[in-house]
Scaffold this motif. Structure first.
Motif, mmCIF file in Angstrom:
data_model
loop_
_atom_site.group_PDB
_atom_site.id
_atom_site.type_symbol
_atom_site.label_atom_id
_atom_site.label_comp_id
_atom_site.label_asym_id
_atom_site.label_seq_id
_atom_site.Cartn_x
_atom_site.Cartn_y
_atom_site.Cartn_z
ATOM 1 N N GLY A 214 0.815 -1.214 0.000
ATOM 2 C CA GLY A 214 0.000 0.000 0.000
ATOM 3 C C GLY A 214 0.843 1.256 0.000
ATOM 4 O O GLY A 214 0.510 2.255 -0.658
ATOM 5 N N LEU A 215 1.978 1.220 0.721
ATOM 6 C CA LEU A 215 2.890 2.364 0.731
ATOM 7 C C LEU A 215 3.452 2.619 -0.662
ATOM 8 O O LEU A 215 3.499 3.763 -1.127
ATOM 9 C CB LEU A 215 4.024 2.106 1.723
ATOM 10 N N ALA A 216 3.851 1.539 -1.340
ATOM 11 C CA ALA A 216 4.376 1.686 -2.705
ATOM 12 C C ALA A 216 3.303 2.240 -3.643
ATOM 13 O O ALA A 216 3.582 3.119 -4.474
ATOM 14 C CB ALA A 216 4.882 0.339 -3.212
ATOM 15 N N ILE A 217 2.076 1.744 -3.498
ATOM 16 C CA ILE A 217 0.980 2.222 -4.339
ATOM 17 C C ILE A 217 0.715 3.700 -4.091
ATOM 18 O O ILE A 217 0.510 4.481 -5.031
ATOM 19 C CB ILE A 217 -0.294 1.395 -4.073
ATOM 20 N N ALA A 218 0.720 4.088 -2.818
ATOM 21 C CA ALA A 218 0.439 5.484 -2.473
ATOM 22 C C ALA A 218 1.480 6.423 -3.066
ATOM 23 O O ALA A 218 1.147 7.500 -3.573
ATOM 24 C CB ALA A 218 0.389 5.646 -0.950
ATOM 25 N N VAL A 219 2.752 6.019 -3.005
ATOM 26 C CA VAL A 219 3.813 6.873 -3.543
ATOM 27 C C VAL A 219 3.727 6.940 -5.070
ATOM 28 O O VAL A 219 3.752 8.028 -5.666
ATOM 29 C CB VAL A 219 5.199 6.350 -3.111
ATOM 30 N N MET A 220 3.607 5.776 -5.721
ATOM 31 C CA MET A 220 3.618 5.739 -7.186
ATOM 32 C C MET A 220 2.342 6.295 -7.802
ATOM 33 O O MET A 220 2.380 6.901 -8.878
ATOM 34 C CB MET A 220 3.835 4.304 -7.674
ATOM 35 N N SER A 221 1.197 6.090 -7.132
ATOM 36 C CA SER A 221 -0.085 6.441 -7.744
ATOM 37 C C SER A 221 -0.670 7.762 -7.278
ATOM 38 O O SER A 221 -1.575 8.282 -7.919
ATOM 39 C CB SER A 221 -1.110 5.327 -7.470
ATOM 40 N N SER A 222 -0.185 8.313 -6.163
ATOM 41 C CA SER A 222 -0.782 9.545 -5.658
ATOM 42 C C SER A 222 0.257 10.600 -5.287
ATOM 43 O O SER A 222 0.312 11.665 -5.905
ATOM 44 C CB SER A 222 -1.675 9.245 -4.442
ATOM 45 N N ALA A 223 1.085 10.323 -4.285
ATOM 46 C CA ALA A 223 1.985 11.352 -3.766
ATOM 47 C C ALA A 223 2.899 11.920 -4.850
ATOM 48 O O ALA A 223 2.979 13.144 -5.030
ATOM 49 C CB ALA A 223 2.815 10.778 -2.618
ATOM 50 N N LEU A 224 3.583 11.057 -5.593
ATOM 51 C CA LEU A 224 4.507 11.532 -6.629
ATOM 52 C C LEU A 224 3.793 12.113 -7.841
ATOM 53 O O LEU A 224 4.078 13.258 -8.242
ATOM 54 C CB LEU A 224 5.440 10.395 -7.040
ATOM 55 N N PRO A 225 2.832 11.397 -8.469
ATOM 56 C CA PRO A 225 2.227 11.966 -9.680
ATOM 57 C C PRO A 225 1.432 13.236 -9.441
ATOM 58 O O PRO A 225 1.493 14.161 -10.255
ATOM 59 C CB PRO A 225 1.325 10.833 -10.192
ATOM 60 N N TYR A 226 0.687 13.337 -8.327
ATOM 61 C CA TYR A 226 -0.099 14.547 -8.100
ATOM 62 C C TYR A 226 0.793 15.750 -7.833
ATOM 63 O O TYR A 226 0.474 16.877 -8.223
ATOM 64 C CB TYR A 226 -1.085 14.346 -6.949
ATOM 65 N N THR A 227 1.932 15.529 -7.155
ATOM 66 C CA THR A 227 2.871 16.626 -6.942
ATOM 67 C C THR A 227 3.464 17.096 -8.270
ATOM 68 O O THR A 227 3.573 18.297 -8.532
ATOM 69 C CB THR A 227 4.001 16.180 -5.987
ATOM 70 N N LEU A 228 3.853 16.149 -9.123
ATOM 71 C CA LEU A 228 4.402 16.500 -10.428
ATOM 72 C C LEU A 228 3.364 17.196 -11.304
ATOM 73 O O LEU A 228 3.677 18.149 -12.025
ATOM 74 C CB LEU A 228 4.919 15.236 -11.125
ATOM 75 N N GLU A 229 2.119 16.724 -11.229
ATOM 76 C CA GLU A 229 1.072 17.342 -12.036
ATOM 77 C C GLU A 229 0.771 18.766 -11.565
ATOM 78 O O GLU A 229 0.532 19.659 -12.379
ATOM 79 C CB GLU A 229 -0.194 16.488 -11.990
ATOM 80 N N MET A 230 0.789 18.990 -10.243
ATOM 81 C CA MET A 230 0.543 20.336 -9.739
ATOM 82 C C MET A 230 1.658 21.273 -10.202
ATOM 83 O O MET A 230 1.411 22.426 -10.582
ATOM 84 C CB MET A 230 0.459 20.306 -8.212
#
Length: 285
Positions: A214-230
């Motif tokens: 779940g930690l890996a999913i959260a980083v790859m699917s939310s924390a990293l991509p949403y920060t890059l998209e913002m």
């Protein structure tokens, strides 16, 4: 020039484009990993991991409470975060019923619609025709290709609406510091997604091995991509952002094939290609 624009100068457009491409790659690999976990803790449990852990990480790293919010900013962030949470849940439900590439090809109709509505050029008509043709050969409305689960198609369509809203409200909050914006948004998303996941999955969510995934999913699917998209949204227009997002169906199909063994028919690949071409053509300058 506003005070926010002085504090947050525009980034290089090429750098913004690369950040968005990296976001898409991370997002799709994370989605493929998440689908492996569906049979064990359910779609709701995986969504709770993705949103809840990402929210905790973003809050710890960026400590958004240091920057006070205006009432308007708080409202936009609440809507933006709610859209993120619902989009995550709907697309994961779609993944549980239909292949990744097809689900995202349907979902990308959201940013495609944003691009079409923000432009009135003749070639947009060609783009719409390409998108309609692609969707026709993906949706379970004829017998020429493998039939898809209508439930999965409906979930993907709902995610498409959320993706369009995500772009609209993302632009409204994009002048705020990127990390803090995503942290507040993920917190808002987790407030209603995590309770749903806990209610469906229960104490199995505390299994250490599942938590690591779940930690890996959260980083790859939310924390990293949403920060890059913002970061990208500060520089790219909604139309250009939508153009870069057009690669999502192809990347998802490749991730599904490489990680999950989801092989699509030639007709489905052609349909996805038509939708990708439609999205790119709409935003081509």
């Amino acid at each position: 020039m506003t005070q926010e624009e002085k504090v947050l100068p525009a980034a290089n457009p090429w750098l913004a484009g690369m950040a968005l491409l990296c976001s898409q790659l991370s997002l799709n690999i994370g989605a493929a990993v998440a689908k492996h976990l569906f049979p064990r803790i359910g779609v709701e449990g995986v969504t709770a991991y993705r949103v809840g852990i990402a929210a905790a990480l973003m809050l710890l790293v960026f400590r958004p409470w240091r920057t006070p919010l205006t009432r308007k900013q708080a409202l936009n962030l609440a809507i933006y975060g709610s859209v993120i949470g619902l989009m995550n849940l709907l697309i994961y439900r779609a993944f549980a019923h239909i292949p990744l590439g097809i689900a995202v090809a349907i979902e990308v109709a959201g940013p495609l619609t944003v691009a079409v509505l923000s432009s009135h050029r003749p070639r947009d008509f060609v783009a719409v025709c390409l998108a309609v043709a692609g969707l026709y050969y993906l949706l379970p409305i004829h017998g020429h290709v493998d039939q898809l689960d209508p439930v999965g198609v409906a979930y993907a369509a709902g995610a498409a609406v959320c993706w369009a809203l995500y772009i609209v409200f993302g632009k409204r909050v994009s002048l705020m510091p990127g990390g803090q914006t995503v942290a507040w948004a993920m917190l808002a998303a987790s407030l209603f997604i995590v309770p749903i996941g806990v209610w469906h999955a229960g104490e199995v969510l505390l299994t250490p091995s599942y938590l690591l995934i779940g930690l890996a999913i959260a980083v790859m699917s939310s924390a990293l991509p949403y920060t890059l998209e913002m970061f990208s949204m500060r520089t790219l227009s909604s139309r250009t952002f939508s153009m870069f997002s057009s690669a999502a169906p192809a990347l998802s199909a490749l991730a599904g094939m490489a990680v999950l063994g989801e092989h699509l028919s030639l007709a489905q690949w052609l349909a996805i290609s038509a939708i990708v071409a439609a999205s790119a053509l709409t935003s081509l300058r």
